[in-house]
Design an enzyme around this catalytic site. Structure first.
Site, PDB file in Angstrom:
ATOM      1  N   GLU A 133       0.853  -1.181   0.000  1.00 59.89           N
ATOM      2  CA  GLU A 133       0.000   0.000   0.000  1.00 59.89           C
ATOM      3  C   GLU A 133       0.891   1.234   0.000  1.00 59.89           C
ATOM      4  OE1 GLU A 133      -2.871   0.346   3.158  1.00 59.89           O
ATOM      5  OE2 GLU A 133      -3.775   2.093   2.258  1.00 59.89           O
ATOM      6  N   GLU A 174      -5.301  -2.628  12.810  1.00 57.03           N
ATOM      7  CA  GLU A 174      -4.988  -3.490  11.657  1.00 57.03           C
ATOM      8  C   GLU A 174      -5.957  -4.664  11.596  1.00 57.03           C
ATOM      9  OE1 GLU A 174      -3.138  -1.973   9.734  1.00 57.03           O
ATOM     10  OE2 GLU A 174      -2.200  -0.644  11.187  1.00 57.03           O
TER      11      GLU A 174
HETATM   12  N1  B3K Z   1      -2.988   1.115   5.624  1.00 58.52           N
HETATM   13  C1  B3K Z   1      -1.672   1.262   6.202  1.00 58.52           C
HETATM   14  C2  B3K Z   1      -0.974   2.502   5.819  1.00 58.52           C
HETATM   15  C3  B3K Z   1      -0.305   2.423   4.503  1.00 58.52           C
HETATM   16  C4  B3K Z   1       0.519   3.653   4.260  1.00 58.52           C
HETATM   17  C5  B3K Z   1       1.062   3.700   2.884  1.00 58.52           C
HETATM   18  N2  B3K Z   1       1.935   4.822   2.690  1.00 58.52           N
HETATM   19  C6  B3K Z   1      -1.722   1.150   7.686  1.00 58.52           C
HETATM   20  C7  B3K Z   1      -2.995   1.515   8.324  1.00 58.52           C
HETATM   21  O1  B3K Z   1      -3.549   2.575   8.140  1.00 58.52           O
HETATM   22  O2  B3K Z   1      -3.522   0.715   9.029  1.00 58.52           O
HETATM   23 ZN    ZN Z   2      -5.443   1.961   8.750  1.00 57.17          ZN
END
Ligand code: B3K
Ligand code: ZN
Length: 850
Positions: free
Chosen positions: A122, A291
């Protein structure tokens, strides 16, 4: 945001994907410098797309071969990928590429950290692994085969087993490429089990470096609590037979929610009493939950495009905030969340980087993982819940999960479930997603004949690219107090929808004291000229704990501003009020600790800006110090008693109650150390059996000029614990005399343990210097130069991190002309760097824009 060049991507230009993917098979042969990736992808034309062009993203890949339906093809290579002619009917794309993980210092794509292979996809890292339509609205099931002689090779989904050096994984849940993950390495495993509400067993594993297995128990417990909470509160069950977490030292952010294989920055998962602070435990619990919650809000339902990022992030932050409130106490968590929102998001909203929760354009999406997308996004969900009520919120969420499972969605889809379940109209509410800036709500009021008249007016300042703003929907929870502190009118909800709205409350005994925006019911700046007497009553009696805290902050800010603008002496009534709160044993110790720390220096700077003054960070630091000393001097007896009463005996536990006691004792110690000699801090440092006692004691020693020996001792004790050494770096620059910070940081740059390559270490030293206002803004500009030198060096290695840290300059327009000139020159120096990354270039140009 107004950066417009050929690289700018606009929400308005969204087109559905031309081809959809029915299945992906990936085969990796891991090698540090020459990893081979073979992909077999089943494509089919998207009936909803009018165009037929076939394009696959790809970056830094060495294409070895490509086939369509088994026939070799020679694609046309472009700057950002490849294209070639394809059949109209479903077809199979096959390719083989070679990549060099060891050369990947950007920590995006496949890279190496301490000999382990690790991915971060991501937002757009998958295109550095293989050619693929790397966009979140292309979702597919993935099968992964990994050849490696390393003991462990992991990927998403269900493990299909290992034979020889070949491990196979199958993820049945269609997912976008950004959720792909692969890990290979030598690990110790900390394991446990969870049984879901419907009785399905789940294996839980945390993979760590040898030596770290004794720091996993807390994260594992947090995971199990999160899994149960999501079942109970949101009705969401886990959907695979295994949930793996891997701890990685080199990671750009906190953690990543890859399906079934979360990858965590080791700082966001590893904790032991000896090495981690209470605050680290709390953060770990929140990130584990965050998460995990993404499994539904993010993974099962993902974003159509990156402009919708807050759809998953705002909602998931809101869910982790609810979780933390449930497990740690709602009042203090709300105060902490709001304080973080104001410290980061309000600051962002009031500067050149302000952008809507759903931005309309970007150059580099990684620059938009911001406090606005995350924290303000969460506030929007909180407001929705306040507006519709808890039961209707639950019904709407049930519909959201039912209707959109397996889809890539938009903010429109999200709001539609609220419209459909409540039959309310959310079109005005939607402005919160498109208008940047923090609304100001001003208050006019009068009282006559037992009736209190209240007028609330809203306006939102101009932000980059958005001159005029329309009125928003602002839920204002409020109540009225009598002069003796008793409740005159209990909490009720006013819903502002117009520029100005008036209310009246009759039948009152006397002029009431309003308690507005209870629980911080909307992310706005409330402007009311509250008197000191009113604030003291609110602080002592409000039934809303948030507003008691708020009254304490306002009192503190007013005193500091008076000291700064009118050279007033510290106001003794403020110290008295705080000491009363501190000594009130009926109040939660954690609340007392948070309520009785002075407003942060940046908070004071923000308040001065609101009043039209130019903040001087050095003067703010000095006033802050003087006021703390005054409070300590006038309350030494109370503080000593408090310190004793709340020093926790017995073995360390990171539960909320023990954390509260330690927070209060440490606050008392901090004040005491300012007026007393260093005896108590020295004693605590020497006797400490946990980091929450040891490190604050060290901070006090350093702050009061008694720290040299202890700093060395601490290093010798912890030299093999990298997360503790991060703390050691930070503490030295953030707790020292600010005039010495640059010299200390300069010396630490040459320390053998400093490296530009580890994001935690970079933040620990350079980030800490830049986030300590009086150190960063020394009038000679030395810290600006130091930070910029390091950013320029970092940009070649890790553009994402470099771009992120440039935000320390976002307040440059707040300051006097000398500081402004130096900060501007610093930014221009970054802009002039040859081969500046796209990430950093976008940030610097936004920071510099008029
Ligand atoms: N979704 C990831 C963050 C990704 C960042 C990319 N630069 C972690 C989170 O928000 O849970
Ligand atoms: Zn997140």
């Amino acid at each position: 945001m107004t950066v417009r060049d050929t690289q700018t991507i606009f929400l308005a230009d969204y087109q559905p994907p031309t081809f959809l993917v029915d299945h992906v098979a990936l085969e990796f042969t891991l090698h540090p410098t020459a990893t081979r990736v073979r992909s077999t992808v089943k494509f089919r034309k998207n009936p909803d797309s009018p165009v037929t062009d076939f394009f696959l993203h790809g970056e830094n890949l060495n294409l070895l071969s490509a086939y369509i339906n088994g026939v070799a093809v020679s694609p046309i290579m472009t700057d950002s990928g490849l294209t070639c002619d394809v059949p109209e009917t479903p077809f199979i794309w096959q390719s083989e590429v070679e990549i060099d993980p060891s050369a990947n210092t950007s920590l995006s794509g496949l890279y190496m950290s301490n000999g382990m292979f690790c991915t971060q996809c991501e937002a757009e890292g998958f295109r550095r692994i293989t050619y693929y339509p790397d966009r979140p609205d292309v979702m597919a099931p993935f099968d992964v085969t990994i050849h490696s002689d390393l003991p462990y090779a992991l990927s998403n989904g269900e493990p299909l087993g290992r034979e020889g050096d070949t491990s196979r994984w199958q993820d049945p849940w269609p997912k976008p490429a950004y959720l792909f993950a692969l890990v290979g390495g030598t690990f110790e495993i900390f394991s446990d089990h969870f049984t879901t509400a419907s009785g399905k067993p789940v294996d839980l594993n945390i993979y760590v470096r040898d030596g770290d297995q004794d720091k996993c128990a807390f994260a594992m417990e947090a995971l199990k609590i999160s899994m149960a909470w999501d079942e109970q509160v949101y009705g969401r069950e886990y959907d695979l037979s295994v949930f793996n977490i891997v701890a990685v030292d080199d990671f750009n952010m906190g953690a990543m929610e890859n399906k079934g294989l979360n990858i965590f920055n080791s700082s966001a998962v590893l904790a032991s009493a000896e090495t981690a602070l209470d605050a680290n435990f709390e953060r770990i619990e929140a990130i584990i939950a965050h998460e995990y919650f993404h499994n539904w809000t993010g993974n099962r339902i993902t974003c159509r495009d990156w402009f919708q990022l807050s759809l998953k992030e705002g909602l998931t932050v809101f869910r982790d905030q609810q979780f933390s409130a449930d497990v740690r106490g709602a009042d203090v968590r709300r105060i902490e969340d709001v304080s973080a929102l104001r410290g980061r998001q309000f600051r962002e909203d009031n500067g050149p980087l302000a952008h809507p929760v759903r931005p309309e354009s970007f150059v580099e999406i990684n620059n938009f993982y911001t406090a606005t997308i995350y924290e303000k996004g969460a506030e929007l969900i909180r407001m929705l819940r306040i507006l519709v009520g808890d039961a209707a919120y639950k019904t709407a969420l049930d519909l959201y999960f039912d209707r959109h499972d397996g889809q890539a969605c938009t903010i429109e889809d999200w709001l539609q479930v609220f419209t459909d379940t409540t039959e309310q109209d959310f079109s005005q509410f939607k402005l919160w997603y498109s208008q940047a800036g923090t609304p100001r709500v001003t208050v006019d009021e009068s009282f006559s004949d037992g009736t209190y008249y209240l007028t609330l007016r809203q306006s939102t300042p101009a932000t980059p690219g958005q001159a005029d703003k329309r009125p928003m929907v602002i839920p204002v929870a409020m109540g009225l107090l009598n002069e003796d502190g008793s409740e005159a009118v209990p909490t009720q909800l006013l819903i502002l929808t117009e520029e100005s709205q008036s209310y009246s409350f009759d039948g009152l005994q006397g002029r009431p004291i309003p308690s507005l925006l209870r629980g911080f019911s909307a992310p706005v700046i409330l402007q009311r000229s509250t008197t000191k007497a009113e604030r003291l009553i609110l602080l002592a009696f409000d039934t809303d704990m948030f507003n008691r805290y708020e009254a304490s902050r306002e009192l503190g800010r007013a005193v500091l501003i008076d000291m700064l603008c009118n050279t007033a002496a510290p106001d003794p009534s403020y110290s008295e009020a705080l000491l009363q709160v501190l000594a009130d044993e009926t109040l939660d110790p954690a609340f007392r600790a948070i309520c009785c720390a002075l407003p942060s220096q940046d908070e004071v700077a923000q308040a001065l800006v609101e009043l039209g003054h130019t903040p001087d960070p050095v003067a703010i630091h000095d006033a802050h110090h003087k006021l703390s000393q005054h409070l300590a001097g006038s309350g030494l007896y109370v503080l000593r008693r408090l310190y004793k009463a709340h020093s926790v005996n017995g073995p360390y536990t990171p539960d909320a109650v023990s954390c509260g006691h330690r927070a209060l004792a440490n606050l008392a110690l901090r004040y005491i150390s300012l007026v007393d000699d260093a005896a108590l801090a020295t004693e605590q440092f020497a006797a400490a059996d946990n980091m929450t006692l040891q490190m604050p004691a060290l901070g006090n020693l350093v702050r009061t000029g008694h720290g040299d020996e202890a700093v060395q001792k601490f290093y010798s004790q912890w030299r093999h614990e990298r997360l503790v050494i991060d703390k050691w770096f930070s503490l030295q620059v953030s707790s020292c005399d600010p005039t010495q910070a640059v010299a200390i940081a300069t010396a630490l740059l040459s320390h053998p343990d400093f490296t530009l390559k580890n994001p935690n270490r970079f933040r620990a030293l350079i980030g800490a210097l830049a986030m300590t206002p009086a150190a960063f803004h020394q009038p000679d500009g030395g810290a600006y130069d130091l930070v910029v030198d390091q950013l320029i060096a970092l940009d070649d290695l890790n553009p994402q991190l470099c771009a992120r840290i440039t935000t320390v300059f976002e307040t440059w327009k707040r300051y006097d002309s000398n500081r402004q000139a130096m900060m501007k020159a610093a930014l221009l120096r970054i802009a002039a760097k040859p081969k500046l990354s796209r990430d950093t270039r976008e940030m610097v140009s936004r920071l510099l824009q008029a």
